[in-house]
Design an enzyme around this catalytic site. Sequence first.
Site, short mmCIF file in Angstrom:
data_model
loop_
_atom_site.label_atom_id
_atom_site.label_comp_id
_atom_site.label_asym_id
_atom_site.label_seq_id
_atom_site.Cartn_x
_atom_site.Cartn_y
_atom_site.Cartn_z
N GLY A 10 0.77 -1.24 0.00
CA GLY A 10 0.00 0.00 0.00
C GLY A 10 0.80 1.29 0.00
O GLY A 10 0.32 2.32 -0.48
N ASP A 67 0.83 3.51 4.21
CA ASP A 67 -0.29 4.33 3.73
C ASP A 67 -1.32 4.56 4.82
O ASP A 67 -1.88 5.64 4.94
CB ASP A 67 -0.93 3.69 2.48
CG ASP A 67 -1.28 2.23 2.69
OD1 ASP A 67 -0.68 1.60 3.57
OD2 ASP A 67 -2.15 1.71 1.97
N ASP A 120 -4.35 1.03 10.83
CA ASP A 120 -5.72 0.65 11.13
C ASP A 120 -5.72 0.00 12.52
O ASP A 120 -5.71 0.70 13.54
CB ASP A 120 -6.15 -0.31 10.00
CG ASP A 120 -7.62 -0.61 9.97
OD1 ASP A 120 -8.24 -0.68 11.03
OD2 ASP A 120 -8.17 -0.82 8.87
N LYS A 147 -6.44 5.58 11.13
CA LYS A 147 -7.83 5.23 11.45
C LYS A 147 -7.86 4.75 12.91
O LYS A 147 -7.97 3.55 13.20
CB LYS A 147 -8.31 4.12 10.50
CG LYS A 147 -9.80 4.02 10.34
CD LYS A 147 -10.19 2.78 9.57
CE LYS A 147 -10.33 2.99 8.09
NZ LYS A 147 -10.86 1.78 7.39
N PHE A 164 -14.34 2.04 4.63
CA PHE A 164 -13.37 1.35 3.77
C PHE A 164 -12.98 2.32 2.66
O PHE A 164 -13.82 2.79 1.90
CB PHE A 164 -13.96 0.07 3.19
CG PHE A 164 -12.88 -0.88 2.75
CD1 PHE A 164 -12.47 -1.91 3.57
CD2 PHE A 164 -12.26 -0.70 1.51
CE1 PHE A 164 -11.43 -2.76 3.17
CE2 PHE A 164 -11.23 -1.55 1.10
CZ PHE A 164 -10.83 -2.58 1.94
N ASP A 206 -6.07 -0.56 -1.56
CA ASP A 206 -6.84 -1.42 -2.47
C ASP A 206 -8.09 -1.99 -1.82
O ASP A 206 -8.24 -2.01 -0.60
CB ASP A 206 -5.98 -2.61 -2.93
CG ASP A 206 -5.85 -3.67 -1.82
OD1 ASP A 206 -5.51 -3.31 -0.68
OD2 ASP A 206 -6.10 -4.85 -2.11
N ARG A 256 -5.78 0.72 -6.44
CA ARG A 256 -4.56 1.32 -5.88
C ARG A 256 -4.10 2.52 -6.71
O ARG A 256 -3.46 3.43 -6.21
CB ARG A 256 -3.42 0.29 -5.86
CG ARG A 256 -3.60 -0.86 -4.87
CD ARG A 256 -2.28 -1.59 -4.71
NE ARG A 256 -2.42 -2.92 -4.14
CZ ARG A 256 -2.44 -3.20 -2.84
NH1 ARG A 256 -2.33 -2.22 -1.97
NH2 ARG A 256 -2.55 -4.44 -2.41
#
Length: 184
Positions: free
Chosen positions: A48, A104, A107, A135, A156, A163, A169
């Site tokens: 990512g 990137d 999470d 996030k 999302f 992706d 992407r």
Amino acid sequence: MTSFAKTSRAAEILVSREQIAETVERMAHQIQEDYPAEMPLLVGVLKGSFIFLADLVRKMQRPVEIDFLRVSSYGSGVKSSGSVGLRMGVTSLVRGRDVLMVDDIVDTGLTTSYAVKYLRRKGASSVKLCTLLDKPSRRQMPVVPDYMGFTVPDQFIVGYGLDFDEQYRHLPDIHVLAGGVDES
Ligand code: PRP
């Protein structure tokens, strides 16, 4: 012929390419200021991070060395299993060096936590984290990025390296994925 635009689920833009460019430049300047003596080894977390890292280094005015690692999750395709492993390690000498991981998005924090431990085991003097997106609402591990571009809600998102099922992407902006996915 079915066009990509017609079938794409990349819906509203959450972060535009202009916002990204401005923020990436600011982050690059900050990093350079924070490492006046020697630039850290930048380690991109695949896949990512590839676009963010490419843009970030091109906003730096000092020579910088890069490497990559890849962490994989096992189980459901998302990291809810809490089990991650190393799929590809760095090839650079890490011992005694300052390392800046570039990702990137953070999470759950499982990828970061695993990668930090891996880099410390390899003898890095310091390991810091630079992420474009954060996030925090989904965090399972106590990860706090040292450099962060945007806090994003629990949706999302795709584009600019991120992706869904290996699609999207390439998109220059960051979009919300229409319909979402079940990440539980
Ligand atoms: C994404 C992203 C981060 C990681 C963050 O990678 O690029 O590396 O998830 O999630 P976490 O904080 O919950 O661990 P992913 O594993 O989806 O692989 P990819 O980069 O190849 O898309």
